[in-house]
Every structure is written in C-alpha cells, then in structure tokens.
Design a protein around this motif. Structure first.
Motif, PDB file in Angstrom:
ATOM      1  N   LEU A   1     -20.462  25.998 -54.458  1.00 18.32           N
ATOM      2  CA  LEU A   1     -19.457  25.119 -55.121  1.00 18.32           C
ATOM      3  C   LEU A   1     -20.417  23.838 -54.758  1.00 18.32           C
ATOM      4  CD1 LEU A   1     -15.787  25.583 -54.830  1.00 18.32           C
ATOM      5  CD2 LEU A   1     -17.191  26.237 -56.561  1.00 18.32           C
ATOM      6  N   VAL A   2     -20.854  23.721 -53.512  1.00 17.00           N
ATOM      7  CA  VAL A   2     -21.279  22.589 -52.771  1.00 17.00           C
ATOM      8  C   VAL A   2     -22.861  22.495 -53.443  1.00 17.00           C
ATOM      9  CG1 VAL A   2     -22.607  21.057 -51.195  1.00 17.00           C
ATOM     10  CG2 VAL A   2     -20.264  22.688 -50.864  1.00 17.00           C
ATOM     11  N   ALA A   3     -23.576  23.514 -53.634  1.00 13.86           N
ATOM     12  CA  ALA A   3     -24.799  23.837 -54.098  1.00 13.86           C
ATOM     13  C   ALA A   3     -24.647  23.539 -55.684  1.00 13.86           C
ATOM     14  CB  ALA A   3     -25.635  25.094 -53.919  1.00 13.86           C
ATOM     15  N   GLU A   4     -23.889  23.808 -56.331  1.00 18.06           N
ATOM     16  CA  GLU A   4     -23.585  23.603 -57.735  1.00 18.06           C
ATOM     17  C   GLU A   4     -23.577  21.998 -57.945  1.00 18.06           C
ATOM     18  OE1 GLU A   4     -20.020  23.727 -60.998  1.00 18.06           O
ATOM     19  OE2 GLU A   4     -20.475  25.635 -59.861  1.00 18.06           O
ATOM     20  N   ALA A   5     -22.740  21.281 -57.209  1.00 21.04           N
ATOM     21  CA  ALA A   5     -22.618  19.873 -57.461  1.00 21.04           C
ATOM     22  C   ALA A   5     -24.154  19.171 -57.078  1.00 21.04           C
ATOM     23  CB  ALA A   5     -21.563  19.427 -56.501  1.00 21.04           C
ATOM     24  N   VAL A   6     -24.707  19.602 -55.967  1.00 23.37           N
ATOM     25  CA  VAL A   6     -25.927  19.013 -55.666  1.00 23.37           C
ATOM     26  C   VAL A   6     -26.960  19.187 -56.556  1.00 23.37           C
ATOM     27  CG1 VAL A   6     -27.880  18.993 -53.643  1.00 23.37           C
ATOM     28  CG2 VAL A   6     -25.248  19.122 -53.138  1.00 23.37           C
ATOM     29  N   ILE A   7     -27.320  20.355 -57.071  1.00 24.27           N
ATOM     30  CA  ILE A   7     -28.118  20.841 -57.760  1.00 24.27           C
ATOM     31  C   ILE A   7     -28.218  19.890 -59.259  1.00 24.27           C
ATOM     32  CG2 ILE A   7     -29.282  22.478 -59.290  1.00 24.27           C
ATOM     33  CD1 ILE A   7     -28.607  24.420 -56.972  1.00 24.27           C
ATOM     34  N   ALA A   8     -27.024  19.757 -59.673  1.00 26.71           N
ATOM     35  CA  ALA A   8     -26.588  18.909 -60.854  1.00 26.71           C
ATOM     36  C   ALA A   8     -26.547  17.579 -60.636  1.00 26.71           C
ATOM     37  CB  ALA A   8     -25.221  19.426 -61.406  1.00 26.71           C
ATOM     38  N   HIS A   9     -26.979  17.211 -59.514  1.00 23.21           N
ATOM     39  CA  HIS A   9     -26.920  15.705 -59.135  1.00 23.21           C
ATOM     40  C   HIS A   9     -25.629  14.994 -59.140  1.00 23.21           C
ATOM     41  CE1 HIS A   9     -31.418  16.149 -59.000  1.00 23.21           C
ATOM     42  NE2 HIS A   9     -31.661  16.655 -59.982  1.00 23.21           N
ATOM     43  N   ARG A  10     -24.750  15.846 -59.107  1.00 23.55           N
ATOM     44  CA  ARG A  10     -23.431  15.099 -59.109  1.00 23.55           C
ATOM     45  C   ARG A  10     -22.692  14.415 -57.717  1.00 23.55           C
ATOM     46  NH1 ARG A  10     -22.620  13.173 -64.199  1.00 23.55           N
ATOM     47  NH2 ARG A  10     -22.905  14.765 -65.680  1.00 23.55           N
ATOM     48  N   LEU A  11     -23.333  15.213 -56.610  1.00 24.09           N
ATOM     49  CA  LEU A  11     -23.094  15.102 -55.389  1.00 24.09           C
ATOM     50  C   LEU A  11     -24.249  14.600 -54.332  1.00 24.09           C
ATOM     51  CD1 LEU A  11     -20.784  14.922 -53.211  1.00 24.09           C
ATOM     52  CD2 LEU A  11     -21.221  17.335 -52.933  1.00 24.09           C
ATOM     53  N   GLU A  12     -24.029  13.468 -53.726  1.00 17.07           N
ATOM     54  CA  GLU A  12     -24.941  12.954 -52.768  1.00 17.07           C
ATOM     55  C   GLU A  12     -24.111  12.841 -51.707  1.00 17.07           C
ATOM     56  OE1 GLU A  12     -28.348   9.787 -51.807  1.00 17.07           O
ATOM     57  OE2 GLU A  12     -27.376   9.779 -53.767  1.00 17.07           O
ATOM     58  N   ALA A  13     -24.584  13.104 -50.227  1.00 18.84           N
ATOM     59  CA  ALA A  13     -23.959  12.610 -49.113  1.00 18.84           C
ATOM     60  C   ALA A  13     -24.884  11.574 -48.355  1.00 18.84           C
ATOM     61  CB  ALA A  13     -23.626  13.849 -48.246  1.00 18.84           C
ATOM     62  N   THR A  14     -24.193  10.529 -47.588  1.00 21.29           N
ATOM     63  CA  THR A  14     -24.894   9.800 -46.967  1.00 21.29           C
ATOM     64  C   THR A  14     -24.412   9.264 -45.663  1.00 21.29           C
ATOM     65  OG1 THR A  14     -26.275   7.621 -47.087  1.00 21.29           O
ATOM     66  CG2 THR A  14     -24.253   7.960 -48.316  1.00 21.29           C
ATOM     67  N   THR A  15     -25.142   8.798 -44.647  1.00 20.25           N
ATOM     68  CA  THR A  15     -24.256   7.982 -43.548  1.00 20.25           C
ATOM     69  C   THR A  15     -24.761   6.450 -43.438  1.00 20.25           C
ATOM     70  OG1 THR A  15     -26.696   8.284 -42.145  1.00 20.25           O
ATOM     71  CG2 THR A  15     -24.820  10.048 -41.911  1.00 20.25           C
ATOM     72  N   ASP A  16     -25.247   6.153 -44.862  1.00 16.68           N
ATOM     73  CA  ASP A  16     -25.700   4.766 -44.915  1.00 16.68           C
ATOM     74  C   ASP A  16     -24.458   4.198 -45.555  1.00 16.68           C
ATOM     75  OD1 ASP A  16     -26.913   2.441 -45.411  1.00 16.68           O
ATOM     76  OD2 ASP A  16     -28.435   3.059 -46.792  1.00 16.68           O
ATOM     77  N   PHE A  17     -23.894   3.311 -44.832  1.00 18.04           N
ATOM     78  CA  PHE A  17     -22.582   2.662 -45.546  1.00 18.04           C
ATOM     79  C   PHE A  17     -22.912   1.274 -45.847  1.00 18.04           C
ATOM     80  CE2 PHE A  17     -20.758   5.921 -42.999  1.00 18.04           C
ATOM     81  CZ  PHE A  17     -19.430   6.132 -43.330  1.00 18.04           C
ATOM     82  N   SER A  18     -24.116   0.890 -46.071  1.00 14.04           N
ATOM     83  CA  SER A  18     -24.785  -0.335 -46.734  1.00 14.04           C
ATOM     84  C   SER A  18     -24.623  -0.136 -48.137  1.00 14.04           C
ATOM     85  CB  SER A  18     -26.040  -0.560 -46.317  1.00 14.04           C
ATOM     86  OG  SER A  18     -27.074   0.190 -46.651  1.00 14.04           O
ATOM     87  N   ARG A  19     -24.642   1.346 -48.652  1.00 11.99           N
ATOM     88  CA  ARG A  19     -24.757   1.578 -50.018  1.00 11.99           C
ATOM     89  C   ARG A  19     -23.085   1.594 -50.594  1.00 11.99           C
ATOM     90  NH1 ARG A  19     -27.663   7.417 -50.823  1.00 11.99           N
ATOM     91  NH2 ARG A  19     -27.440   6.379 -52.880  1.00 11.99           N
ATOM     92  N   LEU A  20     -22.140   1.141 -49.748  1.00 10.41           N
ATOM     93  CA  LEU A  20     -20.683   1.092 -50.381  1.00 10.41           C
ATOM     94  C   LEU A  20     -20.536   0.035 -51.534  1.00 10.41           C
ATOM     95  CD1 LEU A  20     -18.811   1.012 -46.969  1.00 10.41           C
ATOM     96  CD2 LEU A  20     -18.801   2.856 -48.663  1.00 10.41           C
ATOM     97  N   ASP A  21     -21.647  -0.563 -51.958  1.00  6.14           N
ATOM     98  CA  ASP A  21     -21.601  -1.437 -53.126  1.00  6.14           C
ATOM     99  C   ASP A  21     -22.035  -0.656 -54.325  1.00  6.14           C
ATOM    100  OD1 ASP A  21     -24.040  -1.421 -52.583  1.00  6.14           O
ATOM    101  OD2 ASP A  21     -24.490  -3.438 -52.767  1.00  6.14           O
ATOM    102  N   GLU A  22     -22.375   0.481 -54.217  1.00  8.22           N
ATOM    103  CA  GLU A  22     -23.000   1.323 -55.182  1.00  8.22           C
ATOM    104  C   GLU A  22     -21.910   1.969 -56.254  1.00  8.22           C
ATOM    105  OE1 GLU A  22     -25.994   3.958 -54.551  1.00  8.22           O
ATOM    106  OE2 GLU A  22     -26.859   2.749 -53.087  1.00  8.22           O
ATOM    107  N   PRO A  23     -20.863   2.548 -55.695  1.00  6.28           N
ATOM    108  CA  PRO A  23     -19.717   2.901 -56.433  1.00  6.28           C
ATOM    109  C   PRO A  23     -18.956   2.114 -57.084  1.00  6.28           C
ATOM    110  CG  PRO A  23     -19.720   4.034 -54.273  1.00  6.28           C
ATOM    111  CD  PRO A  23     -20.819   3.009 -53.881  1.00  6.28           C
TER     112      PRO A  23
END
Length: 453
Positions: free
Chosen positions: A79-101
């Motif tokens: 399920l994780v691989a499916e979401a990642v491959i479809a470019h629907r899920l990305e994980a990050t430790t970079d909280f400076s990206r909180l303005d993106e969503p």
C-alpha cells in the motif's frame, strides 16, 4: 514563529477556491506524525487521489516510507509502495515545507505525565512549527486526542500570534482519530469521522475534505464538542472494562468463571453489551484519555469520581494477575523468588505489534521485582522498543516457542492472545499456564494446569 506579520492585504483566504480545490482533489494534504494514526490516514487520502506530504521527526521512518516500505506491521508495504510510485505520498523531516500543503492534519501523541496530567508538548511543538510557516488559506485539523478546549485555548492563540485570524485567514478544526490497529472490519475510510470547526467556514472545509476519503462524516457544533466526543467514547470503554475486571476478581473468589458469565449474558438481545477483562489496559487511548477529562474537570471544581475509580481498578489489574501467578507457582512448591516465568504476548492487543501502554511491560517489572526471572515470546514484537515508562526493558528479544523451551519454565503467563500462538502446545508442555485472556478455553483446551487470572 514567523519573523514578519502579514498585512491585511496578505490576509483574506479565498474559501470558495479552497473548497473547489478540495472537491477536485487538487488540494495537497500535509500529515504531521506518521505513526499508527497518521500513516493510515495518509494512505487513505493518497488512495482517494490526493497528494500527501507526510511529516515526521524520525529519519528512518521517512526513508523507509519513501522507499515504499511500511513502518507498521499490520499495514502492507504494497500500500505504501503504491502511493509512493503514483507520486501521491512523500515523507519528509523538513518542517520548513509546512507552507506547501493546503490542509495540515496533526496526528502526534498526547501522553500523560507521571502525575497523570496532559502532556501537550508534542502538540505545542508541532503547532509552533506550523505557525512558523503558516500562510493564508490553510486548513489545520487536530486529530490527537485531548481535553475539551485544547483547539480553542492552545492552538488558536499560537496561530493567531502570527497576525493571521482564525476563521478569516486560516481555518481550524478538530476531528478525533478513531483508529483500531489490526481490526480487519474497520478501516480509516469506513469509520465515521466526527468534525468540529472553529466557525462555519472551518467546519465546511474540514467536512468537505474528509468527505472525499471517508464514507461518513459527523459534523458537530464546536471543536470542544468534538474533543468531548472522543473522550466520551474511551471513557465509556474504560469504565465498562473496569467493571468486568472488578467482577472477575469477585467471581473468581466465588469459583465462578467471568468468561462463562459474559458469554451467557451477551445472549440477551437488548440491554447488555459485552466487555472483557484482562491483565490491565493498553493502547494509547483507553489508559490515558479519561484522565484528560479528569484534569480539565478540576478547572471547574468538579471531581470525576467514577472515572478515577475505573482508572484505579484497571491500574491494579497487573498487581492482581501477578498475585495469582505467584500464588499458583508457590502452590507447586517452587519459591516464586526463584521461578522462571515466560510471558506470551507483549503487544497491548492481539495480532499487532503495537506496544503503547502495554500492560505486559508492567507485568514484567512486577514479576522481576519479586525476584523471578522473566522472558517473553511475541510473534509480532521481536524486540522490546524504548518506552518512557519502562526504559530498562528496551532491547529484550522474543525467544522461540518450542516444546523444549516451554518445559524450562515454572509458569507461562498469557498476557496477549495472538492467533499465531499454538496454545495446545503451550498447555501440553508448560508446567503451569496463567491465562488472562481466556485464550485456552477459546481454543477448546481444558486442562487442570490452566488457571484463569
């Protein structure tokens, strides 16, 4: 906190535009905390077609998820691989990206301190990180269980200190998580979602968002009401579990099997709901959530006597179980201080690897405090993870469960009734079995060596 305060010209969120993006599934969702609540939520939103950016402070979790690997045993990596491959899920430790969503869903722990007071440190740290990148037009939803008033009294002031206004520039809501790890009958998408908003626009936006990937939403009048709903659900369970735990002690003294009583009582088609006793409460919710209301009630000079009594009964269960275990071992002529005990199951519930608040950890400490030696077997937990309350136990490893190994112990204590365990082999080879889950009887095994506790 941000270094600037936006001017009025920078304010004014476009609610219809955000609503349209949500309904077209073009809005990006940010999920803060990728644990037992956040990861299923992220996967559910991704499968519905949303782009999900997951935030977590654990670099190992982030790397594994971005590689298509699940970090939770009962969630398939496919399920994780499916979401990642479809470019629907990305994980990050970079909280400076909180303005993106466009929407930020907070799924971080809310434990208790050692004084049984709410520990909102994870929520506050997360909120400060969001405030540092907060922009007009974002929807923020707290999912972490907490006391009524948290969203309004803790989160809103933190966010409004940026110069933005809730209900005008950003939108704030509370929607309690209702996860049941390992339950095959209910998934994130099929469990109704309670939602309370800070104002009508916040409620409309949050309700629209969840409606895109959850079958049923339940809007309520305020964030405080939604917070109270979650506490009420788990207080109901905690109180009823305490009741059957107390009945277990009473009926055991009378020579009556509580499990048989419950099985017969639940045949009544009305007016009775079965709850089952155990060695103590586990999981993040039931042992913790009632005390959030107990703490908040003091602000209003109210003592929650019923809730606190239930907590005392449930907290005492590991002590009762160890007393039963020690007595049974002593009766066999083995001094408990020199006994070898094997605990079966250290996860807090069957068929998962979830160790949060597991009563097995308390059982190990109580048994060892009396001088006995303890090992454990759990097919889902190969090694005990670090925990705040039981740090010295971290790193212990599950031992194999073979007939030869079983025969080396003075007693086997069934603390978690995993389906993968061969209970017939356990009973046939163990000198004594203390069963806290009725696992042997459910497997059709009757033996004088089995004692229920």
């Amino acid at each position: 906190m941000p270094t600037h305060h936006p001017s009025d010209a920078e304010h004014a969120a476009d609610v219809p535009a955000l609503l349209a993006r949500i309904q077209a599934r073009q809005a990006r969702i940010g999920i803060l905390g990728l644990g037992y609540v956040g990861l299923p939520l992220a996967l559910t939103a991704a499968r519905a077609g949303f782009s999900v950016l997951g935030f977590d402070i654990n670099p190992s979790y982030v790397a594994r998820l971005n590689g298509g690997e699940s970090t939770i045993k009962h969630i398939p990596s496919s399920l994780v691989a499916e979401a990642v491959i479809a470019h629907r899920l990305e994980a990050t430790t970079d909280f400076s990206r909180l303005d993106e969503p466009d929407a930020l869903l907070i799924c971080v722990p809310t434990p208790l301190t050692k004084y049984r007071e709410p520990d909102l440190s994870y929520v506050k740290t997360t909120a400060r990180a969001i405030a540092a990148r907060l922009r007009p037009g974002q929807l923020i939803v707290l999912e972490s269980t907490t006391y009524p008033g948290t969203t309004d009294e803790v989160l809103r002031p933190l966010f409004e200190a940026t110069g933005l206004t809730s209900g005008k520039d950003f939108f704030l809501a509370f929607s309690p998580e209702r996860e049941d790890p390992g339950n095959p009958d209910f998934a994130t998408s099929t469990i109704p979602k309670v939602i309370g908003g800070d104002g009508p626009d916040a409620l409309a936006l949050a309700n629209s968002l969840y409606s895109e990937f959850v079958a049923t939403t339940v809007p309520v009048s305020s964030t405080a009401t939604a917070e109270a709903v979650k506490l009420t659900e788990n207080i109901f369970r905690a109180v009823n579990i305490a009741l059957v735990n107390e009945l277990k002690v009473v009926y055991s003294a009378m020579g009556i099997d509580i499990w048989e009583v419950i099985e017969a009582a639940k045949t009544k088609p009305f007016g009775f709901m079965p709850f089952y006793p155990g060695p103590g409460l586990g999981g993040h919710c039931i042992p913790i959530d009632p005390f959030y209301l107990t703490w908040k009630a003091r602000e209003f000079d109210i003592t929650t006597r019923f809730i606190e009594l239930a907590g005392e009964i449930n907290t005492h269960m590991p002590y009762y179980v160890v007393d039963r275990l020690a007595g049974a071992v002593d009766e066999r002529g083995v001094p408990f201080s020199r006994a070898a005990i094997l605990i079966l199951g250290v996860a807090y519930k069957k068929n998962v690897d979830d160790m949060r608040e597991s009563p097995s950890l308390k059982l190990i400490e109580l048994i060892e405090a009396r001088g006995a030696r303890v090992d454990y077997h759990d097919p889902h937990v190969p090694e005990l993870p670090p925990t705040r309350k039981h740090a010295p136990l971290a790193g212990r490893r599950s031992i194999p469960l073979t007939p030869e190994i079983l025969r080396t112990y003075d007693a086997v204590l069934i603390a978690t009734d995993h389906d993968a365990v061969d209970y017939r082999s356990v009973v046939e080879n163990a000198a004594l079995v203390i069963d806290t889950r009725n696992a042997c009887a459910k497997a059709g095994i009757v033996s004088s060596r089995v004692i229920k506790a």
